[in-house]
Design a protein around this motif. Structure first.
Motif, mmCIF file in Angstrom:
data_model
loop_
_atom_site.group_PDB
_atom_site.id
_atom_site.type_symbol
_atom_site.label_atom_id
_atom_site.label_comp_id
_atom_site.label_asym_id
_atom_site.label_seq_id
_atom_site.Cartn_x
_atom_site.Cartn_y
_atom_site.Cartn_z
ATOM 1 N N PRO A 126 0.811 -1.229 0.000
ATOM 2 C CA PRO A 126 0.000 0.000 0.000
ATOM 3 C C PRO A 126 0.840 1.273 0.000
ATOM 4 N N GLU A 127 2.076 1.166 0.475
ATOM 5 C CA GLU A 127 2.925 2.366 0.542
ATOM 6 C C GLU A 127 3.392 2.843 -0.828
ATOM 7 N N MET A 128 2.972 2.158 -1.907
ATOM 8 C CA MET A 128 3.328 2.633 -3.244
ATOM 9 C C MET A 128 2.688 3.985 -3.555
ATOM 10 N N ASP A 129 1.662 4.366 -2.799
ATOM 11 C CA ASP A 129 1.127 5.731 -2.969
ATOM 12 C C ASP A 129 2.158 6.760 -2.514
ATOM 13 N N LEU A 130 2.775 6.468 -1.399
ATOM 14 C CA LEU A 130 3.830 7.350 -0.871
ATOM 15 C C LEU A 130 5.010 7.412 -1.851
ATOM 16 N N ALA A 131 5.346 6.248 -2.417
ATOM 17 C CA ALA A 131 6.447 6.211 -3.387
ATOM 18 C C ALA A 131 6.110 7.091 -4.594
ATOM 19 N N SER A 132 4.845 7.060 -5.010
ATOM 20 C CA SER A 132 4.434 7.858 -6.173
ATOM 21 C C SER A 132 4.526 9.356 -5.866
ATOM 22 N N LEU A 133 4.072 9.728 -4.692
ATOM 23 C CA LEU A 133 4.169 11.140 -4.307
ATOM 24 C C LEU A 133 5.638 11.570 -4.247
ATOM 25 N N SER A 134 6.485 10.666 -3.776
ATOM 26 C CA SER A 134 7.912 10.983 -3.690
ATOM 27 C C SER A 134 8.499 11.217 -5.084
ATOM 28 N N CYS A 135 8.026 10.444 -6.064
ATOM 29 C CA CYS A 135 8.500 10.656 -7.448
ATOM 30 C C CYS A 135 8.128 12.061 -7.917
ATOM 31 N N ALA A 136 6.924 12.498 -7.574
ATOM 32 C CA ALA A 136 6.483 13.842 -7.984
ATOM 33 C C ALA A 136 7.360 14.914 -7.327
ATOM 34 N N ILE A 137 7.670 14.700 -6.063
ATOM 35 C CA ILE A 137 8.498 15.676 -5.349
ATOM 36 C C ILE A 137 9.908 15.710 -5.948
ATOM 37 N N GLN A 138 10.417 14.544 -6.301
ATOM 38 C CA GLN A 138 11.756 14.511 -6.906
ATOM 39 C C GLN A 138 11.757 15.235 -8.256
ATOM 40 N N ASN A 139 10.707 15.051 -9.052
ATOM 41 C CA ASN A 139 10.610 15.793 -10.320
ATOM 42 C C ASN A 139 10.688 17.292 -10.059
ATOM 43 N N LEU A 140 9.927 17.727 -9.074
ATOM 44 C CA LEU A 140 9.890 19.151 -8.720
ATOM 45 C C LEU A 140 11.277 19.626 -8.275
ATOM 46 N N TRP A 141 11.930 18.817 -7.494
ATOM 47 C CA TRP A 141 13.255 19.131 -6.939
ATOM 48 C C TRP A 141 14.270 19.330 -8.070
ATOM 49 N N LEU A 142 14.253 18.370 -9.014
ATOM 50 C CA LEU A 142 15.226 18.423 -10.110
ATOM 51 C C LEU A 142 14.923 19.579 -11.059
ATOM 52 N N ALA A 143 13.644 19.771 -11.357
ATOM 53 C CA ALA A 143 13.275 20.884 -12.243
ATOM 54 C C ALA A 143 13.656 22.209 -11.591
ATOM 55 N N ALA A 144 13.406 22.327 -10.291
ATOM 56 C CA ALA A 144 13.763 23.561 -9.582
ATOM 57 C C ALA A 144 15.268 23.803 -9.655
ATOM 58 N N ARG A 145 16.048 22.740 -9.460
ATOM 59 C CA ARG A 145 17.515 22.905 -9.519
ATOM 60 C C ARG A 145 17.936 23.417 -10.894
ATOM 61 N N SER A 146 17.325 22.872 -11.931
ATOM 62 C CA SER A 146 17.709 23.300 -13.289
ATOM 63 C C SER A 146 17.314 24.752 -13.534
ATOM 64 N N GLU A 147 16.308 25.232 -12.805
ATOM 65 C CA GLU A 147 15.867 26.629 -12.942
ATOM 66 C C GLU A 147 16.654 27.541 -12.000
ATOM 67 N N GLY A 148 17.572 26.948 -11.230
ATOM 68 C CA GLY A 148 18.377 27.744 -10.294
ATOM 69 C C GLY A 148 17.679 28.026 -8.972
ATOM 70 N N LEU A 149 16.614 27.293 -8.699
ATOM 71 C CA LEU A 149 15.888 27.476 -7.434
ATOM 72 C C LEU A 149 16.184 26.319 -6.484
ATOM 73 N N GLY A 150 16.294 26.649 -5.212
ATOM 74 C CA GLY A 150 16.524 25.620 -4.215
ATOM 75 C C GLY A 150 15.203 25.091 -3.672
ATOM 76 N N MET A 151 15.247 23.853 -3.172
ATOM 77 C CA MET A 151 14.061 23.314 -2.513
ATOM 78 C C MET A 151 14.495 22.491 -1.303
ATOM 79 N N GLY A 152 13.715 22.557 -0.262
ATOM 80 C CA GLY A 152 13.974 21.752 0.931
ATOM 81 C C GLY A 152 12.725 20.967 1.280
ATOM 82 N N TRP A 153 12.933 19.707 1.605
ATOM 83 C CA TRP A 153 11.817 18.835 2.020
ATOM 84 C C TRP A 153 11.832 18.796 3.540
#
Ligand SMILES: Cc1cc2nc3c(=O)[nH]c(=O)nc-3n(C[C@H](O)[C@H](O)[C@H](O)COP(=O)(O)O)c2cc1C
Length: 216
Positions: A126-153
């Protein structure tokens, strides 16, 4: 390289975003333009998800008072975490573990309610929902880095208290307070490593062949 691969420059950019992404706690204020924020959230929204359930919900915190209340919840949990850490308590209290008051944008990422309806890929895990949300956050993290923006979880909070504060329905669960925005510079290595809290282990120690614990 496969014909489907990106150009050398594009590949380099992908690996660079991955290598230079950092969990940031120091921010330089400023703002994130609405089009840029939209682009980042679209990147998050393109993440893979188990059974295509897209369990992520993002709440943008634009109310300054609400941001302060979230920071207060994190501060309370920071103190409780320190107490739970025992002998490393003082060392932990010296660490900076969030930049909620200084970052340009605060987003809360939550799991949606009604997730029990989704069985595909989750009957035994059942925790695959959490894994999916984590994938979304990682996408955001990487895209932000490429835009020169920092992110903290930031995950130091009592989930039910944050759920109550933001009016989440029963069954939904907040998993991340995301601090996003301009930074003066990116840490050259994980801040916890720079501060001597923990050291990252090399891949070779975590990679096995055929059976657990058997190195190549
Ligand atoms: C699920 C998750 C929760 C985290 N929660 C916190 C947190 O509450 N506070 C914090 O300072 N860092 C938090 N972090 C950041 C980690 O400490 C950081 O990712 C790790 O030290 C490696 O550093 P790097 O992300 O810069 O490579 C979290 C990271 C993840 C993936």
């Amino acid at each position: 390289m496969s014909e489907q691969g990106f150009s050398a420059q594009e590949r380099e950019a992908v690996y660079r975003a991955i290598a230079q992404r950092r969990d940031m706690r120091h921010f330089a204020g400023g703002r994130v333009e609405p089009e840029l924020l939209r682009r980042l959230l679209e990147a998050a929204h393109q993440a893979p998800s188990v059974g295509l359930m897209q369990p992520w919900r993002f709440i943008r915190i634009s109310d300054r008072q609400l941001r302060g209340q979230i920071q207060q919840l994190v501060e309370e949990e920071r103190v409780r975490t320190a107490q739970a850490l025992g002998e490393r308590s003082d060392e932990f209290m010296k660490l900076k573990v969030e930049g909620i008051n200084d970052c340009a944008e605060v987003l809360v990422a939550a799991l949606m309610d009604g997730r029990e309806r989704y069985v595909f890929g989750r009957r035994t895990l059942p925790e695959m929902d959490l894994a999916s949300l984590s994938c979304a956050i990682q996408n955001l993290w990487l895209a932000a880095r490429s835009e020169g923006l920092g992110m903290g979880w930031v995950s130091l909070f009592e989930p039910q208290a944050l759920a109550d504060l933001l009016g989440l329905p029963a069954g939904a669960k907040p998993l991340a307070v995301l601090c996003l925005g301009p930074v003066t510079e990116f840490y050259p290595a994980p801040m916890l490593a720079l501060e001597g809290w923990a050291q990252p282990r090399p891949l070779s120690e975590l990679l096995y062949e055929n059976y657990w614990g058997v190195s190549q």
